[in-house]
Design an enzyme around this catalytic site. Structure first.
Site, PDB file in Angstrom:
ATOM      1  N   LYS A  17     -20.933   7.963 -23.008  1.00 18.22           N
ATOM      2  CA  LYS A  17     -20.104   7.847 -24.222  1.00 18.22           C
ATOM      3  C   LYS A  17     -19.154   9.045 -24.371  1.00 18.22           C
ATOM      4  CE  LYS A  17     -18.523   7.128 -28.234  1.00 18.22           C
ATOM      5  NZ  LYS A  17     -17.763   6.005 -28.689  1.00 18.22           N
TER       6      LYS A  17
ATOM      7  N   THR B  35     -22.386   8.346 -32.171  1.00 21.56           N
ATOM      8  CA  THR B  35     -22.060   9.161 -30.996  1.00 21.56           C
ATOM      9  C   THR B  35     -22.815  10.481 -31.092  1.00 21.56           C
ATOM     10  OG1 THR B  35     -19.871   8.234 -30.970  1.00 21.56           O
ATOM     11  CG2 THR B  35     -20.189  10.273 -29.732  1.00 21.56           C
TER      12      THR B  35
ATOM     13  N   ARG C 177     -10.227  10.418 -21.789  1.00 24.56           N
ATOM     14  CA  ARG C 177      -8.979  10.114 -22.489  1.00 24.56           C
ATOM     15  C   ARG C 177      -8.346  11.393 -23.056  1.00 24.56           C
ATOM     16  NH1 ARG C 177      -6.072   5.618 -23.621  1.00 24.56           N
ATOM     17  NH2 ARG C 177      -5.161   5.428 -25.686  1.00 24.56           N
TER      18      ARG C 177
ATOM     19  N   CYS D  96     -13.098  10.659 -32.695  1.00 23.72           N
ATOM     20  CA  CYS D  96     -13.758  10.511 -31.397  1.00 23.72           C
ATOM     21  C   CYS D  96     -13.155  11.455 -30.377  1.00 23.72           C
ATOM     22  CB  CYS D  96     -13.610   9.078 -30.924  1.00 23.72           C
ATOM     23  SG  CYS D  96     -13.956   7.912 -32.228  1.00 23.72           S
TER      24      CYS D  96
ATOM     25  N   THR E 155     -21.816  11.574 -37.150  1.00 23.43           N
ATOM     26  CA  THR E 155     -22.322  12.779 -36.475  1.00 23.43           C
ATOM     27  C   THR E 155     -21.203  13.816 -36.475  1.00 23.43           C
ATOM     28  OG1 THR E 155     -21.843  11.552 -34.442  1.00 23.43           O
ATOM     29  CG2 THR E 155     -24.149  11.984 -34.938  1.00 23.43           C
TER      30      THR E 155
ATOM     31  N   TYR F 293      -4.127   8.895 -38.297  1.00 24.36           N
ATOM     32  CA  TYR F 293      -4.207   9.527 -36.977  1.00 24.36           C
ATOM     33  C   TYR F 293      -3.547   8.698 -35.887  1.00 24.36           C
ATOM     34  CZ  TYR F 293      -8.087   6.780 -34.926  1.00 24.36           C
ATOM     35  OH  TYR F 293      -8.859   5.791 -34.378  1.00 24.36           O
ATOM     36  N   LYS F 294      -3.277   7.424 -36.179  1.00 26.77           N
ATOM     37  CA  LYS F 294      -2.484   6.628 -35.245  1.00 26.77           C
ATOM     38  C   LYS F 294      -1.922   5.414 -35.980  1.00 26.77           C
ATOM     39  CE  LYS F 294      -6.214   3.891 -33.256  1.00 26.77           C
ATOM     40  NZ  LYS F 294      -6.871   3.490 -32.033  1.00 26.77           N
TER      41      LYS F 294
ATOM     42  N   ARG G  78      -8.717  10.625 -40.518  1.00 23.92           N
ATOM     43  CA  ARG G  78      -9.611  11.685 -40.032  1.00 23.92           C
ATOM     44  C   ARG G  78      -8.959  12.516 -38.917  1.00 23.92           C
ATOM     45  NH1 ARG G  78     -15.078   8.532 -38.976  1.00 23.92           N
ATOM     46  NH2 ARG G  78     -13.587   7.014 -38.180  1.00 23.92           N
TER      47      ARG G  78
ATOM     48  N   GLY H  85      -5.885  12.776 -33.102  1.00 23.82           N
ATOM     49  CA  GLY H  85      -6.745  12.690 -34.282  1.00 23.82           C
ATOM     50  C   GLY H  85      -7.841  11.675 -34.078  1.00 23.82           C
TER      51      GLY H  85
ATOM     52  N   ASN I 123     -14.687   9.383 -23.781  1.00 22.31           N
ATOM     53  CA  ASN I 123     -13.696   9.956 -24.697  1.00 22.31           C
ATOM     54  C   ASN I 123     -13.072  11.230 -24.136  1.00 22.31           C
ATOM     55  OD1 ASN I 123     -13.719   7.955 -26.584  1.00 22.31           O
ATOM     56  ND2 ASN I 123     -15.276   8.899 -27.872  1.00 22.31           N
TER      57      ASN I 123
HETATM   58  N1  SAJ Z   1      -2.948   9.349 -28.321  1.00 27.78           N
HETATM   59  C1  SAJ Z   1      -1.869  10.024 -27.733  1.00 27.78           C
HETATM   60  N2  SAJ Z   1      -1.356   9.554 -26.560  1.00 27.78           N
HETATM   61  C2  SAJ Z   1      -1.841   8.448 -25.947  1.00 27.78           C
HETATM   62  C3  SAJ Z   1      -2.945   7.772 -26.523  1.00 27.78           C
HETATM   63  C4  SAJ Z   1      -3.465   8.243 -27.737  1.00 27.78           C
HETATM   64  O1  SAJ Z   1      -1.377  11.031 -28.255  1.00 27.78           O
HETATM   65  O2  SAJ Z   1      -1.307   8.073 -24.900  1.00 27.78           O
HETATM   66  C5  SAJ Z   1      -3.527   9.843 -29.590  1.00 27.78           C
HETATM   67  C6  SAJ Z   1      -3.509   8.821 -30.721  1.00 27.78           C
HETATM   68  O3  SAJ Z   1      -2.300   8.786 -31.392  1.00 27.78           O
HETATM   69  C7  SAJ Z   1      -4.645   9.308 -31.596  1.00 27.78           C
HETATM   70  C8  SAJ Z   1      -5.640   9.852 -30.580  1.00 27.78           C
HETATM   71  O4  SAJ Z   1      -4.905  10.089 -29.400  1.00 27.78           O
HETATM   72  O5  SAJ Z   1      -4.256  10.354 -32.457  1.00 27.78           O
HETATM   73  C9  SAJ Z   1      -6.821   8.957 -30.275  1.00 27.78           C
HETATM   74  O6  SAJ Z   1      -6.456   7.597 -30.336  1.00 27.78           O
HETATM   75  P1  SAJ Z   1      -6.945   6.462 -29.326  1.00 27.78           P
HETATM   76  O7  SAJ Z   1      -6.281   5.207 -29.762  1.00 27.78           O
HETATM   77  O8  SAJ Z   1      -6.756   6.853 -27.919  1.00 27.78           O
HETATM   78  O9  SAJ Z   1      -8.546   6.418 -29.531  1.00 27.78           O
HETATM   79  P2  SAJ Z   1      -9.524   6.334 -30.806  1.00 27.78           P
HETATM   80  O10 SAJ Z   1      -9.932   7.720 -31.172  1.00 27.78           O
HETATM   81  O11 SAJ Z   1      -8.972   5.475 -31.878  1.00 27.78           O
HETATM   82  O12 SAJ Z   1     -10.792   5.560 -30.160  1.00 27.78           O
HETATM   83  C10 SAJ Z   1     -11.480   6.113 -29.036  1.00 27.78           C
HETATM   84  C11 SAJ Z   1     -11.628   5.056 -27.939  1.00 27.78           C
HETATM   85  N3  SAJ Z   1     -12.097   5.688 -26.685  1.00 27.78           N
HETATM   86  C12 SAJ Z   1     -11.450   5.516 -25.504  1.00 27.78           C
HETATM   87  O13 SAJ Z   1     -10.446   4.870 -25.405  1.00 27.78           O
HETATM   88  C13 SAJ Z   1     -12.065   6.168 -24.317  1.00 27.78           C
HETATM   89  C14 SAJ Z   1     -12.618   3.979 -28.402  1.00 27.78           C
HETATM   90  O14 SAJ Z   1     -12.866   3.067 -27.345  1.00 27.78           O
HETATM   91  C15 SAJ Z   1     -13.949   4.630 -28.830  1.00 27.78           C
HETATM   92  O15 SAJ Z   1     -14.841   3.650 -29.341  1.00 27.78           O
HETATM   93  C16 SAJ Z   1     -13.653   5.590 -29.953  1.00 27.78           C
HETATM   94  O16 SAJ Z   1     -12.755   6.591 -29.456  1.00 27.78           O
HETATM   95  C17 SAJ Z   1     -14.967   6.210 -30.420  1.00 27.78           C
HETATM   96  O17 SAJ Z   1     -15.441   5.825 -31.504  1.00 27.78           O
HETATM   97  O18 SAJ Z   1     -15.573   6.985 -29.685  1.00 27.78           O
END
Ligand code: SAJ
Length: 407
Positions: free
Chosen positions: A201, A116, A208, A255, A80, A314-315, A322, A252, A205
């Site tokens: 949902k 999503t 966070r 989500c 999406t 992205y991590k 992405r 990145g 996100n």
């Molecule tokens: N990041 C930071 N500081 C932090 C934590 C993360 O800068 O303290 C950055 C990461 O490096 C990355 C981005 O944020 O670039 C997002 O990474 P992430 O590991 O926090 O999350 P995603 O995008 O991989 O996955 C999220 C998750 N959602 C939540 O934790 C609320 C996952 O559970 C969801 O399933 C996913 O989004 C989704 O598909 O929606």
């Protein structure tokens, strides 16, 4: 039999998980190349435990095809995208997939949307489409929204253990789909209505994103007056009700850098904190670029082509690029007409950007300054290779290095 539509980051692991837990599954994707790869016995992206799960699912009889199946249950997990200007979700792939299901499905089939979507998408785009095709929702077709929650890097564990939400129009259908997910999911499964499931949902996100933005803003404030943001966060987090996240070079992934914009797009006059948070996160790659120029000045380094970015994903420890902060930074660099930065990532084997390296030692040979954009295990295990370099560590992989620079 369950027909999973869309075999990407979410659809594939979900299909494999169900198949390896005794559910008859056929996976459908319109990308014939992807289907061929899966049929040939290979997975399409890297994820801990995915290959093993794939083998179990194949042994259990999972099938892959480009054709939609005639069956009683469909799980739609197609992308999406969102429109960068209107900030609204683009439900075109979901609507197209639902349309294709309607061409083959028998009366009484359940269509589960896992993708999503922003709150209201099912009411606005999916229901009218079904009705337009002459189907009566609740009789001919049942709708369910079962948003995924798994995190790249720990998907298999989280699929098994996370709690889940099922949104349905009727309790009975909600319970039926709950039982399907309970075939593998050991977490608690809550059944609610579709609108609530859609909203939870996006809110998860957004929560966070806002918290990461808070950490990023603190990093900027602390940089302004030369305070140590990491030490400050560490101490604050010793308070029983404070839990600050980590600042970084940007946000990145598909989500957290995307979903909160749905709320800004739909409620521009109400979603103020969210709007500012997203702008703060989106401004981080530029902040890093400024730090690079500052540090170059401070250390007397004049040639930008002697600066290297470590990490393109992205991590850490994933192969997903992405919306990655490094790509955002490179774009910003181009806008400033200052190209030349070198780039390396052990997870990205193809050439995707100019001046990209595929060997850590060669990359390090060709730069004087390394900007750690991603904290992959590889660099954490090779910190001594950075001894002679100017280092900007945006991920705090090794704090308190006397000669290093931080955000
Ligand atoms: N990041 C930071 N500081 C932090 C934590 C993360 O800068 O303290 C950055 C990461 O490096 C990355 C981005 O944020 O670039 C997002 O990474 P992430 O590991 O926090 O999350 P995603 O995008 O991989 O996955 C999220 C998750 N959602 C939540 O934790 C609320 C996952 O559970 C969801 O399933 C996913 O989004 C989704 O598909 O929606």
């Amino acid at each position: 039999m369950v027909n999973v539509i869309g075999l990407g980051y979410i659809g594939l692991p979900t299909a494999l998980m169900m198949a390896s837990h005794g559910v008859e599954v056929v996976g459908t994707d319109y990308n014939a190349e992807l289907v061929d790869t899966l049929r040939g016995g290979k997975t399409t992206f890297k994820e801990d435990g995915l290959d093993e799960l794939f083998r179990q699912a194949v042994d259990a009889g999972i099938k892959f095809t480009t054709e939609y199946q005639k069956t009683d249950t469909y799980i739609v997990s197609v992308p999406t995208p969102y429109d960068k200007f209107s900030k609204k979700v683009d439900a075109c792939y979901v609507v197209a997939a639902v349309n294709d299901v309607l061409k083959v499905c028998p009366k009484g089939a359940v269509i589960v949307i896992e993708s999503t979507i922003s709150p209201g998408t099912i009411d606005k785009y999916v229901r009218p489409e079904i009705e337009k095709n002459g189907f009566k929702i609740g009789e001919d077709i049942h709708l369910v929204h079962a948003p995924e929650r798994i995190i790249p890097g720990n998907m298999i564990y989280e699929l098994l253990h996370n709690n889940r939400t099922i949104g349905a129009d009727s309790r009975e259908i909600g319970e039926r789909i709950k039982n399907l997910y309970a075939s593998f999911c050991q977490g608690e499964i809550v059944v609610t209505d579709i609108r609530t499931a859609e909203m939870t949902k996006v809110v998860e996100n957004t929560f966070r994103a806002v918290n990461i933005a808070f950490a990023n803003e603190l990093a900027k404030i602390c940089r302004h007056d030369n305070m140590d943001v990491y030490e400050i966060i560490r101490i604050c987090n010793m308070h029983p009700r404070v839990n600050i996240l980590q600042p970084g070079p940007g946000v990145g992934g598909h989500c957290i850098s995307v979903d909160p914009w749905f709320l800004v797009g739909d409620y521009p006059n109400l979603a103020k904190v969210i709007d500012e948070s997203m702008k703060t996160n989106d401004g981080m790659p530029d902040f890093v670029l400024n730090r690079i120029y500052e540090i170059m000045k401070e250390t007397g380094l004049t040639d930008i082509s002697r600066v290297g970015l470590y990490g393109l994903t992205y991590k850490e420890n994933v192969d997903d690029m992405r919306e990655s902060p490094t790509l955002q930074l490179l774009e910003s660099q181009e806008r400033h007409l200052a190209t030349g930065l070198k780039v390396y990532d052990p997870y990205i084997k193809k050439d995707v950007v100019p001046n990209q390296y595929h060997d850590l030692d060669k990359f390090l040979d060709d730069v004087d300054m390394v900007v750690i954009m991603v904290g992959h295990e590889e660099i954490r295990n090779n910190i001594s290779k950075l001894n002679e370099k100017i280092v900007l560590d945006t991920r705090a992989i090794s704090l308190n290095q006397k000669k290093w620079f931080y955000l």
